[in-house]
Motif scaffolding. Sequence first.
Motif, mmCIF file in Angstrom:
data_model
loop_
_atom_site.group_PDB
_atom_site.id
_atom_site.type_symbol
_atom_site.label_atom_id
_atom_site.label_comp_id
_atom_site.label_asym_id
_atom_site.label_seq_id
_atom_site.Cartn_x
_atom_site.Cartn_y
_atom_site.Cartn_z
ATOM 1 N N VAL A 46 0.867 -1.169 0.000
ATOM 2 C CA VAL A 46 0.000 0.000 0.000
ATOM 3 C C VAL A 46 0.908 1.225 0.000
ATOM 4 O O VAL A 46 1.851 1.323 0.788
ATOM 5 C CB VAL A 46 -0.932 0.016 1.237
ATOM 6 N N LEU A 51 -3.286 0.681 -3.944
ATOM 7 C CA LEU A 51 -2.855 -0.712 -3.860
ATOM 8 C C LEU A 51 -1.770 -0.911 -4.915
ATOM 9 O O LEU A 51 -1.939 -0.508 -6.064
ATOM 10 C CB LEU A 51 -4.034 -1.640 -4.146
ATOM 11 N N ALA A 83 -4.235 -7.981 -9.527
ATOM 12 C CA ALA A 83 -4.468 -6.890 -8.567
ATOM 13 C C ALA A 83 -5.948 -6.779 -8.247
ATOM 14 O O ALA A 83 -6.336 -6.678 -7.071
ATOM 15 C CB ALA A 83 -3.941 -5.565 -9.125
ATOM 16 N N SER A 84 -6.795 -6.828 -9.269
ATOM 17 C CA SER A 84 -8.235 -6.708 -9.010
ATOM 18 C C SER A 84 -8.748 -7.943 -8.278
ATOM 19 O O SER A 84 -9.593 -7.848 -7.391
ATOM 20 C CB SER A 84 -9.007 -6.449 -10.300
ATOM 21 N N TRP A 86 -7.013 -9.798 -6.172
ATOM 22 C CA TRP A 86 -6.536 -9.718 -4.788
ATOM 23 C C TRP A 86 -7.446 -8.789 -3.984
ATOM 24 O O TRP A 86 -7.866 -9.130 -2.876
ATOM 25 C CB TRP A 86 -5.082 -9.224 -4.734
ATOM 26 N N ALA A 87 -7.759 -7.631 -4.541
ATOM 27 C CA ALA A 87 -8.610 -6.653 -3.837
ATOM 28 C C ALA A 87 -9.992 -7.237 -3.560
ATOM 29 O O ALA A 87 -10.532 -7.073 -2.464
ATOM 30 C CB ALA A 87 -8.708 -5.359 -4.643
ATOM 31 N N ARG A 88 -10.565 -7.946 -4.544
ATOM 32 C CA ARG A 88 -11.880 -8.571 -4.342
ATOM 33 C C ARG A 88 -11.803 -9.672 -3.287
ATOM 34 O O ARG A 88 -12.679 -9.783 -2.437
ATOM 35 C CB ARG A 88 -12.410 -9.146 -5.658
ATOM 36 N N HIS A 90 -9.917 -9.904 -0.799
ATOM 37 C CA HIS A 90 -9.701 -9.347 0.541
ATOM 38 C C HIS A 90 -10.743 -8.288 0.899
ATOM 39 O O HIS A 90 -10.644 -7.651 1.939
ATOM 40 C CB HIS A 90 -8.279 -8.793 0.652
ATOM 41 N N LEU A 92 -11.288 -5.291 -0.037
ATOM 42 C CA LEU A 92 -10.696 -3.992 0.299
ATOM 43 C C LEU A 92 -10.890 -3.028 -0.863
ATOM 44 O O LEU A 92 -10.906 -3.430 -2.021
ATOM 45 C CB LEU A 92 -9.199 -4.157 0.594
ATOM 46 N N ARG A 93 -11.011 -1.772 -0.549
ATOM 47 C CA ARG A 93 -11.181 -0.732 -1.560
ATOM 48 C C ARG A 93 -10.000 0.245 -1.476
ATOM 49 O O ARG A 93 -9.589 0.633 -0.390
ATOM 50 C CB ARG A 93 -12.480 0.052 -1.328
ATOM 51 N N PHE A 94 -9.519 0.617 -2.627
ATOM 52 C CA PHE A 94 -8.419 1.576 -2.705
ATOM 53 C C PHE A 94 -8.793 2.637 -3.730
ATOM 54 O O PHE A 94 -9.627 2.396 -4.599
ATOM 55 C CB PHE A 94 -7.124 0.875 -3.141
ATOM 56 N N PHE A 97 -5.103 1.370 -8.174
ATOM 57 C CA PHE A 97 -4.016 0.418 -8.016
ATOM 58 C C PHE A 97 -3.053 0.554 -9.172
ATOM 59 O O PHE A 97 -3.386 1.085 -10.228
ATOM 60 C CB PHE A 97 -4.518 -1.021 -7.822
#
Length: 121
Positions: A46, A51, A83-84, A86-88, A90, A92-94, A97
């Motif tokens: 981060v 991200l 990357a997308s 991984w974010a989904r 977990h 998490l919102r950024f 990325f």
Amino acid sequence: MFHMRTKDKLGQRGEALAAGYLEGAGMRIIDRNWRCPVGEIDLVAVDGSTLVVVEVKTRSSVDYGHPLEAITPGKLERLYLLASKWARAHDLRFSGFRVDAVAIIDDGVSEPVIDHLRAVS
């Protein structure tokens, strides 16, 4: 008994060096070696509210080209997809990325040379 190949040891050392380098640059490492059916992310970091998926390429020399030359357009496309995913995974919102690359040349004798390329596209 399990013996790690020299190449694997070099890669692990490279990832540890890259993580330390990025943390020194103010980024926070939040995951390592994350895998899914599409592939693997070496490091997830981060940077502020961004991200960052980090591809680490380690070589013992540039005899076969610079490590960054190993990041092909297809590999880069897969890293953005990872990357997308991984974010989904977990939840998490950024704010955004990006994909960074860290190239390390480590001959085991001299001080390793680290190149950090931000926002590879």
